[in-house]
Design a protein around this motif. Structure first.
Motif, short mmCIF file in Angstrom:
data_model
loop_
_atom_site.label_atom_id
_atom_site.label_comp_id
_atom_site.label_asym_id
_atom_site.label_seq_id
_atom_site.Cartn_x
_atom_site.Cartn_y
_atom_site.Cartn_z
N HIS A 24 2.31 -8.09 5.78
CA HIS A 24 2.71 -7.33 6.93
C HIS A 24 2.54 -8.02 8.27
CE1 HIS A 24 2.35 -4.20 9.87
NE2 HIS A 24 2.84 -3.26 8.92
N SER A 28 -2.12 -7.88 7.40
CA SER A 28 -2.71 -7.32 6.05
C SER A 28 -1.49 -7.72 4.92
CB SER A 28 -2.82 -5.98 6.18
OG SER A 28 -1.24 -5.31 6.33
N TRP A 30 0.11 -6.68 1.12
CA TRP A 30 0.12 -5.38 0.42
C TRP A 30 0.62 -5.84 -1.13
CZ3 TRP A 30 0.26 -0.25 2.04
CH2 TRP A 30 -0.06 -0.19 3.59
N TYR A 39 -1.66 -1.14 -2.87
CA TYR A 39 -2.98 -1.64 -2.19
C TYR A 39 -2.39 -2.33 -0.75
CZ TYR A 39 -4.77 -1.85 -7.11
OH TYR A 39 -5.19 -1.48 -8.30
N ARG A 40 -3.42 -2.00 0.04
CA ARG A 40 -3.39 -2.84 1.25
C ARG A 40 -4.74 -3.62 1.37
NH1 ARG A 40 -5.66 -2.98 6.40
NH2 ARG A 40 -4.25 -3.61 8.17
N SER A 42 -6.70 -5.99 3.74
CA SER A 42 -7.12 -6.53 5.03
C SER A 42 -7.08 -7.96 5.25
CB SER A 42 -8.52 -5.95 5.65
OG SER A 42 -9.43 -6.74 5.03
N LYS A 48 -7.99 -1.56 -0.34
CA LYS A 48 -7.93 -0.28 -0.04
C LYS A 48 -6.50 0.12 -0.85
CE LYS A 48 -8.04 3.85 2.74
NZ LYS A 48 -8.21 4.28 4.45
N MET A 50 -3.95 2.70 -1.39
CA MET A 50 -3.35 3.70 -0.33
C MET A 50 -2.63 4.73 -0.90
SD MET A 50 -4.14 2.12 2.29
CE MET A 50 -3.30 3.21 3.50
N LEU A 62 8.53 -5.42 2.75
CA LEU A 62 8.43 -4.40 4.10
C LEU A 62 9.88 -4.42 4.54
CD1 LEU A 62 5.06 -6.07 5.29
CD2 LEU A 62 5.58 -3.50 5.05
N LEU A 69 7.62 0.76 2.87
CA LEU A 69 7.35 -0.60 2.02
C LEU A 69 8.30 -0.12 0.87
CD1 LEU A 69 5.46 -2.81 1.19
CD2 LEU A 69 4.17 -1.18 -0.14
N ILE A 84 4.22 4.07 5.44
CA ILE A 84 2.85 3.50 5.81
C ILE A 84 2.29 4.52 6.60
CG2 ILE A 84 1.65 1.93 6.61
CD1 ILE A 84 3.75 -0.17 5.85
N ASN A 87 1.43 7.81 4.96
CA ASN A 87 1.19 7.62 3.62
C ASN A 87 1.99 8.55 2.66
OD1 ASN A 87 -0.58 6.80 1.48
ND2 ASN A 87 -1.77 8.17 1.71
#
Length: 281
Positions: A24, A28, A30, A39-40, A42, A48, A50, A62, A69, A84, A87
């Motif tokens: 991204h 981040s 993905w 998943y995202r 960092s 995390k 999602m 993206l 996404l 995104i 969500n």
């Protein structure tokens, strides 16, 4: 000269046999999982989950404004649109021109926001093709192939060619993109004997990086179609069946690799700037 394995590190550990990765503009990373996880990760490597399609994620990409996404799902035979900020998951496409996806594998967006998707076809059958979709989801079969398991795809910097990793060729083909957007001449760009090419990405000088499910290696093909080895992990520890790859990092000179054979995303210090995708511009 090939990189030594100490240039490869585990960036994030705890993704479910990810086959895909993209970066991204916010830094981040993905990725997707074999049970449909999205998943995202960092920039510091914190994972995390999602959302989840409940399927098997093969490729992610993206949109040009990075608001959503595209998620290729082989179990549900479709491409999902994952918004995104909201969500939210909705089905974007299930095929085109009356032909349904069997294995939608990889996606890439052009400057107009159109999305190319590789349809692999089936294992050991030369029936792969390329579909292209407008931003509103309408699509058509852009190139009927047949390709020998069309896998990862990438657009050249000027968007005059689409490059297609063909796993059972094994190698990479490319198709010229005509001025009107239609498919032009097709040719084999490179072959890599005794390999299974999977993911592709360009650096800023338009050298093509090719990740292979086997051997556990990434190769580089220059404009002269000469191939060199970037890195090899014969132990299959840091690179374990690498699949999709994507450039990112603070200086955009790090290559991230998904590893279908393990539970982590690798980061490779290549020291060469990657080619920015439309979402990064």
């Amino acid at each position: 000269m090939a990189l030594t394995i100490d240039k490869v590190s585990v960036f994030a550990d705890g993704v479910d046999h990810s086959e895909c990765v993209c970066v991204h503009p916010d830094g981040s990373v993905w990725a997707g999982g074999e049970a449909g996880q999205i998943y995202r990760i960092s920039p510091e490597g914190e994972i995390k989950e999602m959302n989840s399609t409940g399927g098997f994620i093969l490729g992610v990409a993206l949109s040009n404004d990075a608001s959503w996404l595209a998620v290729c799902d082989s179990k549900h035979h479709c491409v999902w649109k994952y918004e995104i900020a909201a969500n939210k998951l909705t089905k974007f496409a299930e095929g085109a021109d009356g032909e349904n996806f069997n294995i939608p594998n990889s996606a890439v967006f052009d400057k107009q926001g159109r999305m190319y998707v590789s349809e692999s076809g089936a294992f050991r059958k030369v029936i792969g093709k390329i579909m292209r979709f407008e931003p509103n989801g309408t699509g058509h079969i852009w190139h009927h192939g047949p390709f020998s398991f069309a896998n990862g795809i990438a657009l050249s910097k000027n968007e005059d060619y689409l490059y297609i990793a063909c796993t059972w060729l094994p190698g990479v083909e490319r198709v010229a993109i005509n001025a009107d957007g239609s498919a032009g001449a097709r040719e084999v760009f490179v072959t890599i004997p005794q390999s299974c090419p999977d993911g592709v990405a360009f650096d800023d000088d338009e050298n093509l990086y090719i990740a292979c499910y086997t051997p556990n290696a990434i190769y580089v093909a220059n404009k002269k179609q000469e191939i060199t080895l970037l890195v090899d992990d014969w132990e299959a520890h840091t690179l374990a069946n690498p699949t999709n790859i994507a450039f990112g990092g603070r200086k955009f000179d790090e290559l991230y690799a998904a590893n279908l054979g393990r539970w982590h995303i690798s980061k490779i210090d290549v020291g060469v700037k990657g080619m920015k995708l439309n979402c990064h511009k």
